[in-house]
Design an enzyme around this catalytic site. Structure first.
Site, PDB file in Angstrom:
ATOM      1  N   LYS A 288       5.406  -9.075  -3.171  1.00 22.67           N
ATOM      2  CA  LYS A 288       4.324  -9.890  -1.917  1.00 22.67           C
ATOM      3  C   LYS A 288       2.798 -10.313  -2.012  1.00 22.67           C
ATOM      4  CE  LYS A 288       8.129  -8.843   1.738  1.00 22.67           C
ATOM      5  NZ  LYS A 288       7.765  -8.770   3.001  1.00 22.67           N
TER       6      LYS A 288
ATOM      7  N   ASN B 163      12.396  -3.513   6.912  1.00 23.77           N
ATOM      8  CA  ASN B 163      11.027  -3.463   8.040  1.00 23.77           C
ATOM      9  C   ASN B 163      12.114  -2.284   9.040  1.00 23.77           C
ATOM     10  OD1 ASN B 163      10.077  -5.384   6.646  1.00 23.77           O
ATOM     11  ND2 ASN B 163      11.217  -6.773   7.570  1.00 23.77           N
TER      12      ASN B 163
ATOM     13  N   GLU C  34       4.545   5.188   7.128  1.00 20.76           N
ATOM     14  CA  GLU C  34       5.293   4.237   5.978  1.00 20.76           C
ATOM     15  C   GLU C  34       6.261   5.047   4.906  1.00 20.76           C
ATOM     16  OE1 GLU C  34       5.881   1.500   5.867  1.00 20.76           O
ATOM     17  OE2 GLU C  34       3.684   0.360   6.875  1.00 20.76           O
TER      18      GLU C  34
ATOM     19  N   ARG D 268      16.983  -6.357   1.789  1.00 21.40           N
ATOM     20  CA  ARG D 268      15.620  -5.935   1.899  1.00 21.40           C
ATOM     21  C   ARG D 268      15.129  -6.121   2.912  1.00 21.40           C
ATOM     22  NH1 ARG D 268      10.605  -8.360  -2.403  1.00 21.40           N
ATOM     23  NH2 ARG D 268       8.732  -7.426  -1.821  1.00 21.40           N
TER      24      ARG D 268
ATOM     25  N   HIS E  59       6.052  -4.569  14.962  1.00 21.56           N
ATOM     26  CA  HIS E  59       4.593  -5.347  15.021  1.00 21.56           C
ATOM     27  C   HIS E  59       4.569  -6.245  16.168  1.00 21.56           C
ATOM     28  CE1 HIS E  59       5.502  -6.807  10.869  1.00 21.56           C
ATOM     29  NE2 HIS E  59       4.539  -5.780  10.696  1.00 21.56           N
TER      30      HIS E  59
ATOM     31  N   ARG F  21      -3.291 -22.561 -11.619  1.00 23.30           N
ATOM     32  CA  ARG F  21      -2.006 -22.628 -11.916  1.00 23.30           C
ATOM     33  C   ARG F  21      -1.346 -21.135 -11.868  1.00 23.30           C
ATOM     34  NH1 ARG F  21      -3.237 -27.443 -13.435  1.00 23.30           N
ATOM     35  NH2 ARG F  21      -3.010 -29.374 -12.138  1.00 23.30           N
TER      36      ARG F  21
ATOM     37  N   LYS G 157      11.568   1.864  -2.996  1.00 23.71           N
ATOM     38  CA  LYS G 157      11.257   0.708  -2.529  1.00 23.71           C
ATOM     39  C   LYS G 157      11.278  -0.710  -3.705  1.00 23.71           C
ATOM     40  CE  LYS G 157       8.195  -3.080  -0.826  1.00 23.71           C
ATOM     41  NZ  LYS G 157       7.074  -2.979  -0.340  1.00 23.71           N
TER      42      LYS G 157
ATOM     43  N   HIS H 239      -1.953  -0.334  12.914  1.00 17.86           N
ATOM     44  CA  HIS H 239      -0.088  -0.926  12.316  1.00 17.86           C
ATOM     45  C   HIS H 239       0.432   1.047  11.855  1.00 17.86           C
ATOM     46  CE1 HIS H 239       3.247  -2.669  10.533  1.00 17.86           C
ATOM     47  NE2 HIS H 239       2.575  -2.184   9.187  1.00 17.86           N
TER      48      HIS H 239
ATOM     49  N   HIS I 104       9.668  -2.086  12.245  1.00 19.68           N
ATOM     50  CA  HIS I 104       8.806  -3.080  11.768  1.00 19.68           C
ATOM     51  C   HIS I 104       8.995  -4.193  13.437  1.00 19.68           C
ATOM     52  CE1 HIS I 104       7.308  -0.786   8.632  1.00 19.68           C
ATOM     53  NE2 HIS I 104       6.201  -1.810   8.351  1.00 19.68           N
TER      54      HIS I 104
ATOM     55  N   GLU J 214      13.682 -11.305  -0.290  1.00 23.31           N
ATOM     56  CA  GLU J 214      14.093 -10.141   1.576  1.00 23.31           C
ATOM     57  C   GLU J 214      14.621 -11.681   1.964  1.00 23.31           C
ATOM     58  OE1 GLU J 214      10.342  -8.780   3.173  1.00 23.31           O
ATOM     59  OE2 GLU J 214      11.462  -9.571   4.750  1.00 23.31           O
TER      60      GLU J 214
HETATM   61  N1  LIG Z   1       2.319  -7.475  -0.036  1.00 25.01           N
HETATM   62  C1  LIG Z   1       3.350  -6.024   1.247  1.00 25.01           C
HETATM   63  O1  LIG Z   1       4.067  -5.624   0.555  1.00 25.01           O
HETATM   64  C2  LIG Z   1       3.069  -5.014   2.040  1.00 25.01           C
HETATM   65  C3  LIG Z   1       3.788  -3.969   2.400  1.00 25.01           C
HETATM   66  C4  LIG Z   1       2.796  -3.473   3.539  1.00 25.01           C
HETATM   67  C5  LIG Z   1       1.380  -3.634   3.672  1.00 25.01           C
HETATM   68  N2  LIG Z   1       0.875  -4.714   3.413  1.00 25.01           N
HETATM   69  C6  LIG Z   1      -0.244  -5.201   3.851  1.00 25.01           C
HETATM   70  O2  LIG Z   1      -1.521  -4.439   3.241  1.00 25.01           O
HETATM   71  C7  LIG Z   1      -2.506  -4.034   3.791  1.00 25.01           C
HETATM   72  C8  LIG Z   1      -2.708  -2.585   4.833  1.00 25.01           C
HETATM   73  O3  LIG Z   1      -2.872  -1.702   3.527  1.00 25.01           O
HETATM   74  P1  LIG Z   1      -3.777  -0.279   3.522  1.00 25.01           P
HETATM   75  O4  LIG Z   1      -3.426   0.177   4.832  1.00 25.01           O
HETATM   76  O5  LIG Z   1      -4.067   0.134   2.169  1.00 25.01           O
HETATM   77  O6  LIG Z   1      -5.780  -0.973   3.678  1.00 25.01           O
HETATM   78  P2  LIG Z   1      -6.990  -1.443   3.071  1.00 25.01           P
HETATM   79  O7  LIG Z   1      -6.276  -2.447   1.591  1.00 25.01           O
HETATM   80  O8  LIG Z   1      -7.930  -2.168   4.177  1.00 25.01           O
HETATM   81  O9  LIG Z   1      -7.235   0.099   2.850  1.00 25.01           O
HETATM   82  C9  LIG Z   1      -7.687   1.050   3.410  1.00 25.01           C
HETATM   83  C10 LIG Z   1      -8.959   1.007   3.968  1.00 25.01           C
HETATM   84  O10 LIG Z   1      -9.228   1.903   2.972  1.00 25.01           O
HETATM   85  C11 LIG Z   1     -10.492   2.136   1.576  1.00 25.01           C
HETATM   86  N3  LIG Z   1      -9.711   2.864   0.983  1.00 25.01           N
HETATM   87  C12 LIG Z   1      -9.238   2.044  -0.505  1.00 25.01           C
HETATM   88  N4  LIG Z   1      -8.848   2.992  -1.348  1.00 25.01           N
HETATM   89  C13 LIG Z   1      -9.145   4.364  -0.770  1.00 25.01           C
HETATM   90  C14 LIG Z   1      -9.426   5.296  -1.422  1.00 25.01           C
HETATM   91  N5  LIG Z   1      -8.978   5.827  -2.459  1.00 25.01           N
HETATM   92  N6  LIG Z   1     -10.492   5.718  -1.192  1.00 25.01           N
HETATM   93  C15 LIG Z   1     -10.939   5.944   0.172  1.00 25.01           C
HETATM   94  N7  LIG Z   1     -11.381   4.701   0.571  1.00 25.01           N
HETATM   95  C16 LIG Z   1     -10.302   3.239   0.429  1.00 25.01           C
HETATM   96  C17 LIG Z   1     -10.493   0.776   2.178  1.00 25.01           C
HETATM   97  O11 LIG Z   1     -11.800   0.832   2.074  1.00 25.01           O
HETATM   98  C18 LIG Z   1     -10.627   0.467   3.292  1.00 25.01           C
HETATM   99  O12 LIG Z   1     -11.578   0.497   4.496  1.00 25.01           O
HETATM  100  C19 LIG Z   1      -2.301  -4.694   5.289  1.00 25.01           C
HETATM  101  O13 LIG Z   1      -2.888  -6.571   5.453  1.00 25.01           O
HETATM  102  C20 LIG Z   1      -0.500  -5.546   5.411  1.00 25.01           C
HETATM  103  O14 LIG Z   1      -0.492  -6.533   5.418  1.00 25.01           O
HETATM  104  C21 LIG Z   1       1.089  -6.108   2.489  1.00 25.01           C
END
Ligand SMILES: NC(=O)c1ccc[n+]([C@@H]2O[C@H](COP(=O)([O-])OP(=O)(O)OC[C@H]3O[C@@H](n4cnc5c(N)ncnc54)[C@H](O)[C@@H]3O)[C@@H](O)[C@H]2O)c1
Length: 360
Positions: A143, A245, A185, A241, A252, A121, A227, A264, A248, A237
């Protein structure tokens, strides 16, 4: 090691929702000590991205009874992984007094945050983001979530972390394509919130591309601050907030229309430029600033033109293929001068179509 930048995230719902983001070179080596101070008596469980544990794991000195390693991939960001991780936690003896520490990129942070929000929980968690996207964006704001076969992030919660520990040194081991995703970003965030940061990204691009840690650290910390300040004004949001986007809505749609062959980050870059073209058509951004944005993305090798293989009508149709979208109104963020944006809500597709197809 550099000096620590501390950003306070003060959320109005209750004091326990407020937390700090620390940004410091080498911070990873102090995380365990700091957790003893902010979460005394809690048993820690560290959930690491496998790539990260390979390269950075020894800095954390963890034993098998407190460490879970998983392979972070978008196609594993699902309910099956949540169940698997929850069962691993049960077998290690994690209970309501435990604390989860997420060490990885945005996929790991979203999954661990969601798991923490529902495990027994709800238990607290800490974010140690290791990609640029995670450091400047996904680790901040609470999020969490996983994907369904029907679409991304369709199941999730708002669950604020107890602490966010950003060590910009992690990004030195990122593959170039993942770094570029993060730069999209960064540019987006700078254009939303800080003209000085836009100028810095323009003038210091050689240092940033060469991974000069002092410059990178400043950029990451400033983006996290922007941020956080927006999240503080609108935790759920519902209003301001949404300016986060920028790029985006178009992005998207471009990703979907390309069947996800466009990443992305690339889609966000193209999406920001479409938003700037829309802003130009509406008389909101000058031609000079439109081309300033174009040249900024280009400096970081991000694409600004939609490939000719993508049909404008397919992109327009993709706006409505978003399973989270139920009404006809589209919400765009218009870039104005650097550091300034505004929301534009419309159902007039003709001008949106003109923006997509307009050549630079
Ligand atoms: N919660 C939110 O507000 C929010 C905002 C933006 C994006 N997201 C989410 O984030 C995700 C994308 O995040 P991401 O781009 O970090 O992807 P990810 O977590 O998949 O990382 C990308 C790749 O980098 C590798 N990696 C991570 N750290 C590393 C490091 N220090 N050295 C070498 N390799 C490394 C991972 O193994 C993976 O292969 C998506 O699922 C998206 O929906 C969430």
């Amino acid at each position: 090691m550099g000096s620590v930048r501390i950003i306070k995230v003060e959320l109005s719902r209750s004091e326990s929702y407020s937390y700090e983001i620390w940004c410091e070179l080498g911070l990873r080596k102090k995380v365990r000590e700091r957790l003893k101070e902010i979460a005394p008596g809690r048993r820690l469980f560290w959930i690491f991205d496998r790539e990260v544990v390979k390269r950075w794991g020894e800095d954390f000195d963890l034993g098998p009874q407190e460490l879970i390693v998983w392979e972070a991939r978008e196609d594993r960001k699902n309910l099956a992984s949540i169940e698997k991780l929850a069962r691993e936690l049960i077998s290690l003896g994690a209970d309501r007094l435990s604390l989860l520490v997420s060490v990885g990129g945005g996929v790991t942070g979203d999954v661990v945050g969601f798991l923490a929000s529902i495990y027994m929980r709800g238990i607290p968690f800490v974010q140690v983001p290791t990609t640029l996207v995670a450091q400047v964006d996904s680790s901040i704001g609470g999020k969490t979530g996983v994907d369904l076969p029907d679409g991304k992030n369709l199941i999730g919660t708002f669950h604020q972390p107890m602490w966010v520990a950003i060590d910009p040194e992690f990004i030195t081991s990122l593959p170039q394509n993942i770094m570029a995703q993060g730069m999209a970003e960064v540019i987006k965030t700078a254009w939303i919130g800080d003209e000085g940061l836009v100028e810095m990204l323009e003038s210091q691009h050689d240092s940033i591309k060469a991974m000069e840690l002092k410059v990178i650290s400043y950029v990451v910390g400033r983006c996290a601050e922007i941020k956080a300040s927006i999240v503080m004004q609108d935790e759920r949001e519902s209003d301001i907030r949404r300016i986060l986007n920028l790029g985006h809505t178009f992005g998207h749609a471009i990703e979907r229309a390309s069947n996800y062959s466009i990443s992305h980050g690339e889609a966000v870059a193209m999406g920001c430029i479409c938003a700037a073209k829309l802003s130009f058509l509406l008389g909101k951004i000058s031609e000079e600033n439109l081309f300033r944005m174009v040249s900024l993305f280009t400096k970081y090798n991000l694409p600004v033109e939609i490939p000719p293989t993508l049909d404008t009508d397919d992109i327009i149709r993709s706006f409505y293929a978003d399973k989270k979208k139920r009404d006809k109104m589209l919400v765009f963020v218009l870039p104005l001068t650097p550091g300034k944006v505004e929301l534009y809500i419309t159902d007039d597709l003709s001008i949106v179509k003109e923006a997509v197809s307009k050549k630079l």
